[in-house]
Design a protein around this motif. Sequence first.
Motif, PDB file in Angstrom:
ATOM      1  N   PHE A 229      45.900  22.626  57.813  1.00 40.97           N
ATOM      2  CA  PHE A 229      47.202  23.186  58.134  1.00 40.97           C
ATOM      3  C   PHE A 229      48.321  22.153  58.207  1.00 40.97           C
ATOM      4  CE2 PHE A 229      44.500  26.594  59.332  1.00 40.97           C
ATOM      5  CZ  PHE A 229      45.265  27.739  59.254  1.00 40.97           C
TER       6      PHE A 229
ATOM      7  N   THR B 234      43.823  34.035  53.307  1.00 37.79           N
ATOM      8  CA  THR B 234      44.837  33.211  53.966  1.00 37.79           C
ATOM      9  C   THR B 234      44.253  31.832  54.237  1.00 37.79           C
ATOM     10  OG1 THR B 234      44.112  33.874  56.144  1.00 37.79           O
ATOM     11  CG2 THR B 234      45.806  35.228  55.108  1.00 37.79           C
ATOM     12  N   ARG B 235      45.117  30.950  54.724  1.00 35.86           N
ATOM     13  CA  ARG B 235      44.642  29.605  55.058  1.00 35.86           C
ATOM     14  C   ARG B 235      43.537  29.637  56.085  1.00 35.86           C
ATOM     15  NH1 ARG B 235      48.612  24.683  55.186  1.00 35.86           N
ATOM     16  NH2 ARG B 235      49.355  24.903  53.070  1.00 35.86           N
ATOM     17  N   PHE B 236      43.749  30.463  57.124  1.00 33.14           N
ATOM     18  CA  PHE B 236      42.775  30.504  58.208  1.00 33.14           C
ATOM     19  C   PHE B 236      41.432  31.026  57.706  1.00 33.14           C
ATOM     20  CE2 PHE B 236      40.968  32.607  62.036  1.00 33.14           C
ATOM     21  CZ  PHE B 236      40.743  31.451  62.747  1.00 33.14           C
ATOM     22  N   GLN B 237      41.506  32.107  56.889  1.00 34.79           N
ATOM     23  CA  GLN B 237      40.265  32.651  56.336  1.00 34.79           C
ATOM     24  C   GLN B 237      39.566  31.615  55.467  1.00 34.79           C
ATOM     25  OE1 GLN B 237      42.134  36.032  54.544  1.00 34.79           O
ATOM     26  NE2 GLN B 237      41.200  37.455  56.008  1.00 34.79           N
TER      27      GLN B 237
ATOM     28  N   ILE C 149      40.306  21.305  62.010  1.00 31.08           N
ATOM     29  CA  ILE C 149      40.772  22.317  61.055  1.00 31.08           C
ATOM     30  C   ILE C 149      42.277  22.185  60.860  1.00 31.08           C
ATOM     31  CG2 ILE C 149      41.031  24.793  60.626  1.00 31.08           C
ATOM     32  CD1 ILE C 149      38.551  25.287  62.224  1.00 31.08           C
TER      33      ILE C 149
END
Lengths: 314, 310
Positions: A119, A207-210, A114
């Motif tokens: 990221f 967000t990026r994580f979501q 991930i």
Amino acid sequence: MQFPVTARRSDNTPDSSTLGYNYRRHLSERFIEAMLFLTAFVSVAITLAIVVMLVTESLSFFKHVSLWEFLTDTQWTPLFDNAHYGILPLVSGTVVSSAVALLVAIPMGTITAIYLSEFAPFTVREMAKPFLELLGGVPTVVYGYFALLFVTPLLQKIFPELPGFSLLSAGLVMGIMIIPYVSSMAEDAMRAVPMHLREGSYAMGATRFQTAVRVVMPGAFSGIAAAYILGISRAVGETMVVAIAAGMQPNLTWNPMEPAATITAYIVQVSLGDLPHGSIGYQTIFAAGLTLLLITLVFNIIGHLLRKRFREVY
Amino acid sequence: MSDSDAQNLREVRAIIARHKLGDLIFLVTGLLVLMIAVLTFIALFSHMLIDGLPRLSWDFFTSFPSRRPGSAGILSAWVGTTLVMIVTAAAAVPLGVGAGIYLEEYAPKNILTEIIEINVTNLAGVPSIIYGLLALSLFVHQLGFGQSILSAGLALALLILPIVIVATREAIRAIPVTIREGAYALGATKWQTVSDHLLPYSAAGILTGIIIGLARAIGETAPIITIGALTFIAFLPPSPFKEEFPYISFEWLMAPFTVMPIQMFNWVSRPEEAFQVNAAAAGLVLVIMTLTMNALAIYLRYRMRKNLKW
């Protein structure tokens, strides 16, 4: 794409020399194609040979030992006078060491994937990917050395009661060894998820994580599952790390702090000795090998079904 | 702006801040995990370097293994590894490249082709020790090759075959179809197209696959132990070169042998610490060999990607 590559014969026969040439040319083409087909067929022949060899050698083993004894006896001592042929101790060693390895490799491999796919800045990814590839290229015997002479003493400082050989240190090192396989395959799957899905998610304010967890990972599920299955196959089939760092004593245990032999370690142990061809001890390694192949086969089939069921087509 | 609006705004900002924090936490976690992998590698390499470097001398490369750890060396091991790799390459390259060409250029779309393709994928997932068992049963006993360099080389060739096949297919697939159409338009046959155009253009990609495969084979221990390679060999196989005609001999194919990873395994499994120092030195040589090959492959691929503009 097919093109007619030889001149077609027609009724107004052309010069015989060209005909001969074309005929020869046609023949050599067919010959080359046949040879190439044979080379491709070698892979099928290898598979057939593996199956036939394991099954026939195991069949002569099961003439001496009943399948019931093989599956239920809790001792594996084929080389002793009082021989027992229960595969369970070897399976437990394999399961425990693989479980430890996967507890390391799957979370760390997924996080790495991930991170690298969603990221990491371009330069970090360009540096990290070849590095992980190199990590995957280190010979397993070297990882075994590392587990026995570096990780075990280190762990003994934390758990003083840990013996010199343990499934724990072998499993931990195996896990680190498997990370590159899991992460690179999972990352490839995540990067194949089309950009517009991410853009849609970002546009909704995620967000990026979501986005990574709720959009990219479900979209890449089949590839990620394949990566995990590959990791499991690696862990189950890994030989040298466990043979060096986990000891080679069959031991029916579910405790990773103990030494135990895995299926692969047993095969190595027998091969290091000098067993006569055709003896029952010689046949045990084929029965053990068949068990190993069946275990990996089950996981490969599960992986295949998962891929089929959850394949996303963009 | 009413009070409730202001409160909503605060709540929204709090949610955004929380989510951004989540992002940040993951960013740090990701870096940490990556660092763990890097640190492990550094620990592994430096541990071997500290233990093994003092043992690396010219004598270490030119001595046979010995009962006295101080005078033991890896001569028979590196010679064995070199010879086994020659056999592996000689078998795996034609078979793997041929199969790759067939599957990419010739294979009709039928069940047989599909079986071959699924089969190649599955072979890549078979544990390496199973190849050892196959070689033990087939090459050592049924074909009567014995516990020889030939058996070991062939076993490793089977092991790396899927790697070579996949690399060949990917390299050939990357060539645009216009190249093939051009060749056919000029009257070339299929094989002429393949040998004069597709193979030269994909050579770098195929080479990358071969190097990665051989790097994998150099480090493989389990299948060779299974064949029954001896761990203590204090002699060299017969030389492949002869003084008189025909100058080349193939006696070495049938010779007993040992290889680098087995020599290292043998030393690791001994209780004396002095032998473990030897293991570290042998491991260092092994790691440098595989890393160099892998790095070469990575570099080749990088250069290929940069230079290739169809």
